[in-house]
Enzyme design. Sequence first.
Site, mmCIF file in Angstrom:
data_model
loop_
_atom_site.group_PDB
_atom_site.id
_atom_site.type_symbol
_atom_site.label_atom_id
_atom_site.label_comp_id
_atom_site.label_asym_id
_atom_site.label_seq_id
_atom_site.Cartn_x
_atom_site.Cartn_y
_atom_site.Cartn_z
ATOM 1 N N CYS A 133 9.966 -24.655 0.584
ATOM 2 C CA CYS A 133 9.170 -24.226 -0.559
ATOM 3 C C CYS A 133 7.689 -24.274 -0.206
ATOM 4 O O CYS A 133 7.313 -24.739 0.860
ATOM 5 C CB CYS A 133 9.436 -25.130 -1.753
ATOM 6 S SG CYS A 133 9.125 -26.854 -1.379
ATOM 7 N N CYS A 157 6.092 -27.690 0.746
ATOM 8 C CA CYS A 157 6.222 -28.185 2.121
ATOM 9 C C CYS A 157 5.054 -27.688 2.956
ATOM 10 O O CYS A 157 4.533 -28.393 3.819
ATOM 11 C CB CYS A 157 7.497 -27.652 2.773
ATOM 12 S SG CYS A 157 8.972 -27.885 1.799
ATOM 13 N N ASP A 175 1.128 4.676 0.972
ATOM 14 C CA ASP A 175 0.525 5.336 2.118
ATOM 15 C C ASP A 175 1.040 6.774 2.066
ATOM 16 O O ASP A 175 2.042 7.054 1.426
ATOM 17 C CB ASP A 175 0.990 4.620 3.399
ATOM 18 C CG ASP A 175 0.549 5.357 4.640
ATOM 19 O OD1 ASP A 175 -0.627 5.743 4.704
ATOM 20 O OD2 ASP A 175 1.390 5.547 5.530
ATOM 21 N N ASP A 181 4.017 2.627 6.164
ATOM 22 C CA ASP A 181 4.808 2.588 7.394
ATOM 23 C C ASP A 181 3.969 2.360 8.643
ATOM 24 O O ASP A 181 4.481 1.918 9.654
ATOM 25 C CB ASP A 181 5.585 3.889 7.559
ATOM 26 C CG ASP A 181 4.682 5.048 7.911
ATOM 27 O OD1 ASP A 181 3.538 5.074 7.415
ATOM 28 O OD2 ASP A 181 5.102 5.911 8.681
ATOM 29 N N ASP A 229 -1.112 0.142 8.033
ATOM 30 C CA ASP A 229 -0.690 -0.399 6.729
ATOM 31 C C ASP A 229 -0.245 -1.850 6.821
ATOM 32 O O ASP A 229 -0.128 -2.524 5.810
ATOM 33 C CB ASP A 229 0.489 0.410 6.180
ATOM 34 C CG ASP A 229 0.140 1.853 5.959
ATOM 35 O OD1 ASP A 229 -0.936 2.100 5.391
ATOM 36 O OD2 ASP A 229 0.925 2.725 6.364
#
Lengths: 52, 748
Positions: free
Chosen positions: B31, B34, B439, B625, B629
Amino acid sequence: MDVLIFLIPIALFLGALGLIAFLWSLKNGQYDDLEGAKWRILDDDDLPEDKR
Amino acid sequence: MTVHQRDWQAFITPGNNGAVHMDLAVDGITCAACMGEIERGLKRLPGIRSARVNLTSQRLAVDWVEDQTGAEEIVGELARLGYAAHPFDPASQKERQDKTGKQLLRCLAVAGFAGMNIMLLSVSVWSGNATDITPETRDFFHWLSALIALPTVAYAGRPFTKSAFGALAAGRLNMDVPIVIGVFLTVALSFVQTLQHQQHAYFESAVMLLFFLLVGRYLDHNMRGRTRSFAENIAALKAEVAARMNSDGSIREVPLSKINTGDLVLVSGGERVPVDGVVETGQSEIDQSLVTGESILVPVRRGQRVYAGTLNGAGALQVRVEAASGTTLLDEVNRLLETASQAKSAYVRIADRAARLYAPLVHGAAALTFLGWLLAGLAWQPALVISISVLIITCPCALGLAVPAVQVVASGQLFRRGILLNSGDAIERLAEIDTILFDKTGTLTRPEPELFETVDPVDETIALAGRLALASRHPLSAALVRATGAIMPLPDIEEIAGSGLETNHEGKKLRLGSPQFCQASRELIDEALERVPGASLLAISYGDEPVRLLTFRQSLRPDAASVIDRLGQEGYTLEIISGDTLPAVEDCAKTLGISAWSAGMKPARKIARLEELQAEGRKVLMVGDGLNDAPALAGAHVSLSPVSAVHLSQAAADAVFLGDRLMPVADALHLSRRARAAIEQNLWISALYNVIAVPIAVAGFVTPLMAAVAMSASSLAVTANALKLKWGETSRSSGTGSAQTPKPSDGR
């Protein structure tokens, strides 16, 4: 009811046998490739030459 | 452990001014809490410059001054905090994941076996209690149950005890702490009851609880493992290899990891460039759309830099591999990526938020029950029995299943629709989205260029050009071949690298290539670009016929318009941020009816725009992609990436979608909202169960039978509610819904 003293340990033993079989198969890697096994049965490579 | 100790130093990489760097895979990060724990803990050590945990990959990056601290001390500090660390190596991380899965399965098998047998004995005791069981038989059954339950709890409880004790030793609380307390108290109490020849023992509750929780754990683990292995397969299919030219002139395909700086790599026509480097010999054109978002081909020749992930045109190139010198595009992207992905880790999963509320509440209630009964005049032992029964009945069994069950069903549904999840909590985050950034190139459009005009089938010249194009692996030629459907190549073709193809057909010269190569006039080029903004041009000259220009560009995904329309209607704010040129983006935005768009965006500006939106309090979904990006994908609240994306982007995205269509984006949002609703319903079911069960337990009326039935019922209710997601979805797609939502092509 005294028969329970025999029956229950026998039942537990049989159950434990199943568990051990499962743990063995897991350790043996039988669950590593669940997808591949179903396709492998369609593979003819293990047939003897003359039957193909 | 001693084997590893010796190796720590080997995984240290030297940095600038005396600093060293080490990457560690850290076990047991479950989590966000931690993460803070580790980072703060490490920063207390002398000489630590920075310590950063990546929650997604469970990876820790530490920079420190070597003189002041050693690698062993860092690992020791992590162990003290309750975490085991391994020096990072992708292969070993995968192996360890499999080990976890196998351990869970073994524990599950043991708990299942024990649960069944103890249940058998317990049912006998329950029915015997109602009729005429002798105390001797009951004691015998209880002792047998104890005999099975004690080793089972010790063995099958290990995943929980390890995590709980690790947390407690470091002074934290996590979800496993109440589980372990509940299970151990239950077994201890039952044992005491057995010793005292009491009517009731709770062994079956403890073991069944472990069993159900292990089912949840295992499902959760398996879901993540499946997508991960699928993603690895995709990476393997994409053939991350390069053709290395050895000094003796031989060419070998080797994996990218075996390529060193200074190696010479051959990039054939039509291939993706595997490495960053400088062109040694050869000339060609490069499609950089994956890297910069620009859809126009860039000519390259000797001495120019090419980037990994770009698509080579016709000519073969020999590329000298360059070290990442800190100025390459990839480096900049990586740097942004690192910082951006930290921002996302702040998200706290719903289950953790629920657990935080839950643990103090339940333990408080149990303590109050004990005190209450003491004050009411009961002796301490029966009071303790009642308060423990409160803990047993409230043990977070349904809570432990509530989220994993839904996630497993939902990820299965998403998988069928061609969406692969990278991170388990992506579903939760997808459901919160209100803004979507797209994009353009490769995301809204297809990744490869296509002929813009429709081909006249009787046009002899175009058909000839198509046949000529068969000789080249240039992306535009390939597009022309697809458009004309040519199959018969022309003979005697000469290829002029970086320019085009030439041949003699029936005594006339036929040329296909760049407008300059075919001597197209300036006006003609301008006119074509006017007609199709941002297009790539291919010219044909045939004998005395006037030069003709064909326009190519990345066409929109076939269902882009309808999906964008649907998303708009559903109330999402849509925006395009593209690295492509202004006319191309403007045209695309107009076609799709998206009013907010920006062109020529560099990676840093994409991030800036993202942060701007997030500062306004928006929850942003990034769909992209390209390499450019990747930082935005990592920084967004949640992100999607098409399977054609570069490796880095796929790794940065929360989910990857397959196929040619954009529909998976809409599907992912739709399904996630449903899954999120199901998760909330499940948490309410758990809460409701507790509201009913706790007063009964507090009043002291809980029998083992009730505890077992209630627990199983709540677990089944939660699982059934998760499965509803599946049934609901099948009836929807076979009903009226399918008419307006075209089924995604079989993307698998």
